[in-house]
Design an enzyme around this catalytic site. Structure first.
Site, PDB file in Angstrom:
ATOM      1  N   ASP A  15      29.922 -14.943  67.781  1.00 18.85           N
ATOM      2  CA  ASP A  15      28.451 -14.953  67.792  1.00 18.85           C
ATOM      3  C   ASP A  15      27.896 -16.323  67.408  1.00 18.85           C
ATOM      4  O   ASP A  15      28.496 -17.051  66.623  1.00 18.85           O
ATOM      5  CB  ASP A  15      27.940 -13.882  66.808  1.00 18.85           C
ATOM      6  CG  ASP A  15      26.465 -13.583  67.020  1.00 18.85           C
ATOM      7  OD1 ASP A  15      25.957 -13.765  68.150  1.00 18.85           O
ATOM      8  OD2 ASP A  15      25.802 -13.175  66.045  1.00 18.85           O
ATOM      9  N   ARG A  28      20.041 -21.741  76.072  1.00 17.78           N
ATOM     10  CA  ARG A  28      21.050 -20.862  75.451  1.00 17.78           C
ATOM     11  C   ARG A  28      22.372 -20.877  76.217  1.00 17.78           C
ATOM     12  O   ARG A  28      23.458 -20.792  75.635  1.00 17.78           O
ATOM     13  CB  ARG A  28      20.530 -19.419  75.402  1.00 17.78           C
ATOM     14  CG  ARG A  28      19.382 -19.187  74.427  1.00 17.78           C
ATOM     15  CD  ARG A  28      18.928 -17.723  74.505  1.00 17.78           C
ATOM     16  NE  ARG A  28      20.029 -16.802  74.275  1.00 17.78           N
ATOM     17  CZ  ARG A  28      20.487 -16.460  73.061  1.00 17.78           C
ATOM     18  NH1 ARG A  28      19.905 -16.926  71.976  1.00 17.78           N
ATOM     19  NH2 ARG A  28      21.497 -15.632  72.945  1.00 17.78           N
ATOM     20  N   HIS A  32      26.671 -20.948  75.580  1.00 15.85           N
ATOM     21  CA  HIS A  32      27.738 -20.084  76.111  1.00 15.85           C
ATOM     22  C   HIS A  32      28.855 -20.931  76.714  1.00 15.85           C
ATOM     23  O   HIS A  32      30.035 -20.634  76.535  1.00 15.85           O
ATOM     24  CB  HIS A  32      27.180 -19.115  77.157  1.00 15.85           C
ATOM     25  CG  HIS A  32      26.183 -18.137  76.594  1.00 15.85           C
ATOM     26  ND1 HIS A  32      26.395 -17.471  75.402  1.00 15.85           N
ATOM     27  CD2 HIS A  32      24.973 -17.714  77.047  1.00 15.85           C
ATOM     28  CE1 HIS A  32      25.352 -16.681  75.148  1.00 15.85           C
ATOM     29  NE2 HIS A  32      24.479 -16.811  76.122  1.00 15.85           N
ATOM     30  N   GLU A  62      24.876  -3.474  74.722  1.00  8.04           N
ATOM     31  CA  GLU A  62      23.462  -3.781  74.443  1.00  8.04           C
ATOM     32  C   GLU A  62      23.040  -5.139  75.031  1.00  8.04           C
ATOM     33  O   GLU A  62      21.863  -5.368  75.286  1.00  8.04           O
ATOM     34  CB  GLU A  62      23.205  -3.789  72.936  1.00  8.04           C
ATOM     35  CG  GLU A  62      23.232  -2.407  72.297  1.00  8.04           C
ATOM     36  CD  GLU A  62      24.618  -1.785  72.207  1.00  8.04           C
ATOM     37  OE1 GLU A  62      25.615  -2.534  72.159  1.00  8.04           O
ATOM     38  OE2 GLU A  62      24.710  -0.545  72.215  1.00  8.04           O
ATOM     39  N   TRP A  64      23.328  -6.051  77.899  1.00  6.11           N
ATOM     40  CA  TRP A  64      22.731  -5.823  79.227  1.00  6.11           C
ATOM     41  C   TRP A  64      21.205  -5.876  79.165  1.00  6.11           C
ATOM     42  O   TRP A  64      20.551  -6.032  80.184  1.00  6.11           O
ATOM     43  CB  TRP A  64      23.161  -4.478  79.809  1.00  6.11           C
ATOM     44  CG  TRP A  64      24.554  -4.460  80.355  1.00  6.11           C
ATOM     45  CD1 TRP A  64      25.599  -3.712  79.898  1.00  6.11           C
ATOM     46  CD2 TRP A  64      25.063  -5.206  81.478  1.00  6.11           C
ATOM     47  NE1 TRP A  64      26.719  -3.959  80.651  1.00  6.11           N
ATOM     48  CE2 TRP A  64      26.422  -4.862  81.628  1.00  6.11           C
ATOM     49  CE3 TRP A  64      24.509  -6.133  82.375  1.00  6.11           C
ATOM     50  CZ2 TRP A  64      27.232  -5.410  82.636  1.00  6.11           C
ATOM     51  CZ3 TRP A  64      25.318  -6.679  83.366  1.00  6.11           C
ATOM     52  CH2 TRP A  64      26.648  -6.318  83.494  1.00  6.11           C
ATOM     53  N   LEU A 126      51.241 -12.590  73.589  1.00 11.63           N
ATOM     54  CA  LEU A 126      49.972 -12.212  72.956  1.00 11.63           C
ATOM     55  C   LEU A 126      49.238 -11.258  73.891  1.00 11.63           C
ATOM     56  O   LEU A 126      49.126 -11.531  75.087  1.00 11.63           O
ATOM     57  CB  LEU A 126      49.104 -13.475  72.754  1.00 11.63           C
ATOM     58  CG  LEU A 126      47.636 -13.243  72.355  1.00 11.63           C
ATOM     59  CD1 LEU A 126      47.537 -12.818  70.887  1.00 11.63           C
ATOM     60  CD2 LEU A 126      46.799 -14.510  72.569  1.00 11.63           C
TER      61      LEU A 126
HETATM   62  C1  IPE Z   1      27.455  -9.155  69.347  1.00  8.42           C
HETATM   63  O1  IPE Z   1      26.541 -10.189  69.243  1.00  8.42           O
HETATM   64  C2  IPE Z   1      28.040  -9.124  70.716  1.00  8.42           C
HETATM   65  C3  IPE Z   1      28.852 -10.268  71.117  1.00  8.42           C
HETATM   66  C4  IPE Z   1      29.138 -11.331  70.419  1.00  8.42           C
HETATM   67  C5  IPE Z   1      29.401 -10.178  72.426  1.00  8.42           C
HETATM   68  P1  IPE Z   1      24.968  -9.947  69.395  1.00  8.42           P
HETATM   69  O2  IPE Z   1      24.334 -11.275  69.231  1.00  8.42           O
HETATM   70  O3  IPE Z   1      24.699  -9.215  70.656  1.00  8.42           O
HETATM   71  O4  IPE Z   1      24.661  -8.984  68.177  1.00  8.42           O
HETATM   72  P2  IPE Z   1      23.299  -8.735  67.379  1.00  8.42           P
HETATM   73  O5  IPE Z   1      22.240  -8.517  68.397  1.00  8.42           O
HETATM   74  O6  IPE Z   1      23.034  -9.969  66.568  1.00  8.42           O
HETATM   75  O7  IPE Z   1      23.577  -7.558  66.507  1.00  8.42           O
HETATM   76  C1  IPE Z   2      27.229 -14.570  71.368  1.00 12.63           C
HETATM   77  O1  IPE Z   2      26.238 -15.500  71.109  1.00 12.63           O
HETATM   78  C2  IPE Z   2      27.525 -14.411  72.842  1.00 12.63           C
HETATM   79  C3  IPE Z   2      27.012 -13.176  73.443  1.00 12.63           C
HETATM   80  C4  IPE Z   2      26.465 -12.192  72.811  1.00 12.63           C
HETATM   81  C5  IPE Z   2      27.157 -13.044  74.875  1.00 12.63           C
HETATM   82  P1  IPE Z   2      24.700 -15.129  71.181  1.00 12.63           P
HETATM   83  O2  IPE Z   2      24.240 -15.326  72.594  1.00 12.63           O
HETATM   84  O3  IPE Z   2      24.439 -13.798  70.613  1.00 12.63           O
HETATM   85  O4  IPE Z   2      24.093 -16.274  70.267  1.00 12.63           O
HETATM   86  P2  IPE Z   2      22.971 -16.093  69.143  1.00 12.63           P
HETATM   87  O5  IPE Z   2      23.422 -15.014  68.226  1.00 12.63           O
HETATM   88  O6  IPE Z   2      21.701 -15.757  69.848  1.00 12.63           O
HETATM   89  O7  IPE Z   2      22.935 -17.431  68.479  1.00 12.63           O
HETATM   90 MG    MG Z   3      24.091 -13.154  68.730  1.00  9.73          MG
END
Ligand code: IPE
Ligand code: IPE
Ligand code: MG
Length: 240
Positions: A15, A28, A32, A62, A64, A126
């Site tokens: 995250d 953003r 990624h 979620e 999505w 792995l």
């Molecule tokens: C959890 O991160 C999902 C992934 C890293 C794929 P999110 O960014 O979606 O989670 P929340 O919204 O902070 O709980």
């Molecule tokens: C995790 O990073 C990747 C996915 C959930 C796809 P985020 O996109 O949630 O990044 P933050 O949490 O908004 O910084």
């Molecule tokens: Mg996040």
């Protein structure tokens, strides 16, 4: 004899990509892209550390609900990464598995996912599971649906349902429960990751945003884990 807890399976919520990009005034999606580089280094480090199972949360059920434009870039990145990385992973002996609800993915992505699984099926250095379109609640629900169907079709007796049986219907069937859970990006929550499987997993939270998470940070998590005592409900004196 060493009293360090065994470390076979590491599960990670990667995250912080969006915040990493925002701090740099980038879109953003740049976060990624950078996140994929971090992912490659962490997979490599896990191979070096002889970790047997690595499960990465790449896209939740979620997720999505995010803006369509972000989802579309993420899906393109998944296809791109699969195309560019699968052969290298295969050469390293990595067995790829994808955990999640696939019907929402494009035909192209599904095809790459299936090909990657087939190509790497017999590898055993792995087991790398990528949770994509995954939700812990969905996982438990689909397991229950399969069990109910089997009971209705008389392939299974209701009294034979137990924890082991349910576990074997989860999409992680055959993979032991994670020993260590890592979440980067500073949030202290599970966000619908492996709900059943994390019951006795050791939790580690890092404030480092995923694109900055590197093998040294991973080593910190491992060191933190090594001094933990896993009791599984027992008292200290019962532990060998
Ligand atoms: C959890 O991160 C999902 C992934 C890293 C794929 P999110 O960014 O979606 O989670 P929340 O919204 O902070 O709980
Ligand atoms: C995790 O990073 C990747 C996915 C959930 C796809 P985020 O996109 O949630 O990044 P933050 O949490 O908004 O910084
Ligand atoms: Mg996040």
């Amino acid at each position: 004899m060493s009293n360090k807890p065994a470390l076979e399976h590491v599960a990670i919520i990667m995250d912080g990509n969006g915040r990493w990009a925002k701090k740099r005034n980038l879109p953003r999606t740049a976060g990624h892209r950078q996140g994929i580089k971090a992912t490659q280094a962490i997979i490599e480090a896990c191979v070096q550390h002889e970790i047997k199972y690595l499960t990465l949360f790449a896209f939740s059920s979620e997720n999505w609900n995010r803006p369509k434009s972000e989802i579309s870039v993420l899906m393109d990145l998944f296809v791109e990464s699969l195309q560019s990385e699968v052969d290298t992973l295969n050469e390293k002996g990595v067995c790829l598995r994808f955990l999640g609800h696939r019907p929402a993915f494009s035909n192209g992505l599904c095809k790459h996912v299936q090909q990657a699984e087939e190509l790497t099926r017999t590898n055993s250095e792995l087991v790398l599971s990528i949770a994509m379109g995954y939700g812990g609640r969905w996982d438990i629900l689909q397991a229950v649906e399969h069990i109910v169907a089997d009971v209705l079709d008389k392939r299974l007796a209701a009294e034979d349902i137990d924890e082991v049986l349910l576990e074997n219907r989860l999409v992680t069937a055959g993979i032991p429960a994670p020993d260590l859970f890592i979440r980067t990006g500073g949030e202290k929550r599970i966000s619908n990751f492996l709900l059943w499987q994390l019951a006795y997993t050791e939790l580690y939270f890092s404030d480092v945003l995923w694109p900055d998470f590197n093998p040294q940070e991973l080593e910190k998590a491992f060191e933190n884990y090594r001094v933990r005592q896993r009791r599984f409900g027992l008292i200290q004196e019962q532990l060998v």
